[in-house]
Design an enzyme around this catalytic site. Sequence first.
Site, PDB file in Angstrom:
ATOM      1  N   LYS A 252      52.627  29.473  26.551  1.00  0.00           N
ATOM      2  CA  LYS A 252      52.317  29.268  25.127  1.00  0.00           C
ATOM      3  C   LYS A 252      53.580  29.445  24.282  1.00  0.00           C
ATOM      4  CE  LYS A 252      50.878  34.081  25.168  1.00  0.00           C
ATOM      5  NZ  LYS A 252      49.756  35.002  25.406  1.00  0.00           N
TER       6      LYS A 252
ATOM      7  N   TYR B  15      75.669  37.873   0.682  1.00  0.00           N
ATOM      8  CA  TYR B  15      74.695  38.058  -0.393  1.00  0.00           C
ATOM      9  C   TYR B  15      74.607  39.523  -0.821  1.00  0.00           C
ATOM     10  CZ  TYR B  15      73.031  33.292   0.106  1.00  0.00           C
ATOM     11  OH  TYR B  15      72.948  31.914   0.123  1.00  0.00           O
TER      12      TYR B  15
HETATM   13  C1  LIG Z   1      50.161  35.806  26.457  1.00  0.00           C
HETATM   14  C2  LIG Z   1      49.120  36.107  27.469  1.00  0.00           C
HETATM   15  C3  LIG Z   1      49.469  36.452  28.773  1.00  0.00           C
HETATM   16  C4  LIG Z   1      50.895  36.748  29.195  1.00  0.00           C
HETATM   17  O1  LIG Z   1      51.254  38.039  28.728  1.00  0.00           O
HETATM   18  P1  LIG Z   1      52.701  38.694  28.961  1.00  0.00           P
HETATM   19  O2  LIG Z   1      52.549  40.065  28.430  1.00  0.00           O
HETATM   20  O3  LIG Z   1      53.665  37.884  28.191  1.00  0.00           O
HETATM   21  O4  LIG Z   1      52.957  38.649  30.431  1.00  0.00           O
HETATM   22  C5  LIG Z   1      48.453  36.577  29.697  1.00  0.00           C
HETATM   23  N1  LIG Z   1      47.164  36.406  29.339  1.00  0.00           N
HETATM   24  C6  LIG Z   1      46.776  36.103  28.079  1.00  0.00           C
HETATM   25  C7  LIG Z   1      45.347  35.941  27.765  1.00  0.00           C
HETATM   26  C8  LIG Z   1      47.746  35.959  27.102  1.00  0.00           C
HETATM   27  O5  LIG Z   1      47.375  35.682  25.842  1.00  0.00           O
END
Ligand SMILES: *Cc1c(COP(=O)(O)O)cnc(C)c1O
Length: 361
Positions: free
Chosen positions: A53, A263
Amino acid sequence: MTELRRACPSATAADLAVPPPQLRLIVDQAALAANWRALAALSGRAETGAAVKADCYGLGIDTCAPVLLAAGCRSFFVAHWSEVRALAAHVPAEAIAVLHGPMSAADCAFARACGAVPVINSLDQARLWNATGGGRCHLMIDTGINRLGIAPAEAGDPAIAALEIDILMSHLASADEDSAMNARQAELLRALAPAIPHRRVSLANSAGIALGERFAFDLTRPGLALYGGVPRGELAPHIRPVARIEAQLLQCREIGAGESVGYNAAFTAAAPMRIGTVAIGYADGFLRQRGPGNALLHQGRALPILGKVSMDMVVVDLGPAPDLAAGEWVEVPWNLADAGQAGGLSPYELLTTIGPRLRRC
Ligand SMILES: *Cc1c(COP(=O)(O)O)cnc(C)c1O
């Protein structure tokens, strides 16, 4: 519009060769593959998937997805339906799970048309999926994180019984800590699973893999550790850094005692000094909290950051590197294990805030 065309009469922007970028995101694909294989080994007999993702946590789906597929990964997790198309260019759509699940009949129609698989997170989503034709899906059951997923008490609902569930999954709230909650969640999932027809059970994220085989079930879902993050110390010997970020030095200048930088004149020189302006800023994910007290690097030499980080630039002290000139490259530390340089950001935030200009170079 006409004026613009006249200014560039013979060539459209698309015809012109793009000058080289002033930023570099270097993804070590061998390290990414090695991390997946290491997590697969730690997952024991369980299959190992990948959370991809948010554009593979900022490192780029086009760069990372083919590497994960070639390493052997066959289950990929995204959050949004909008993430499916880019991933499906690299992996079979049936291997893609969409964590947010369907919110509308249009989402269901999209899933069936392209083959990506919804994660059902509520009785409403279960009814929607069934009413629009059903078919293979995954089911998230909430064992304590109280975010997405059906409640354990809803497991016996007829809408759940009607689903064709491949992966029955839950998600750990505190896998990166030694919390009693971890075992409670795993045992609750183990107790609920026999009552819900399914093919595979999945619980562990990256940190969950380090908790041992009682957390692995049939399929693990690492994300962060694939990309070089180390959420638990046990993983440190197994995980290699994946991302390296470099930016070009745009200009060097001498300033006198009493002159200020950037800035709000947040830095004032106590003595004459040589400073350099570097082509990375908060629009690239180098957020303001990473400025004061931190440094960029050149061949191991620390170049302290002076004043506020701008949108596209940051200014450093070139005192430790008098040989540097405009056009040379400096390293922007993106060490996921160094909380100090992160300015309070988690490794997840350090990765996923990598900006669009870096991702495209
Ligand atoms: C993002 C996610 C993962 C992966 O988690 P990490 O801590 O990055 O390994 C696994 N399962 C779900 C449902 C997630 O949303």
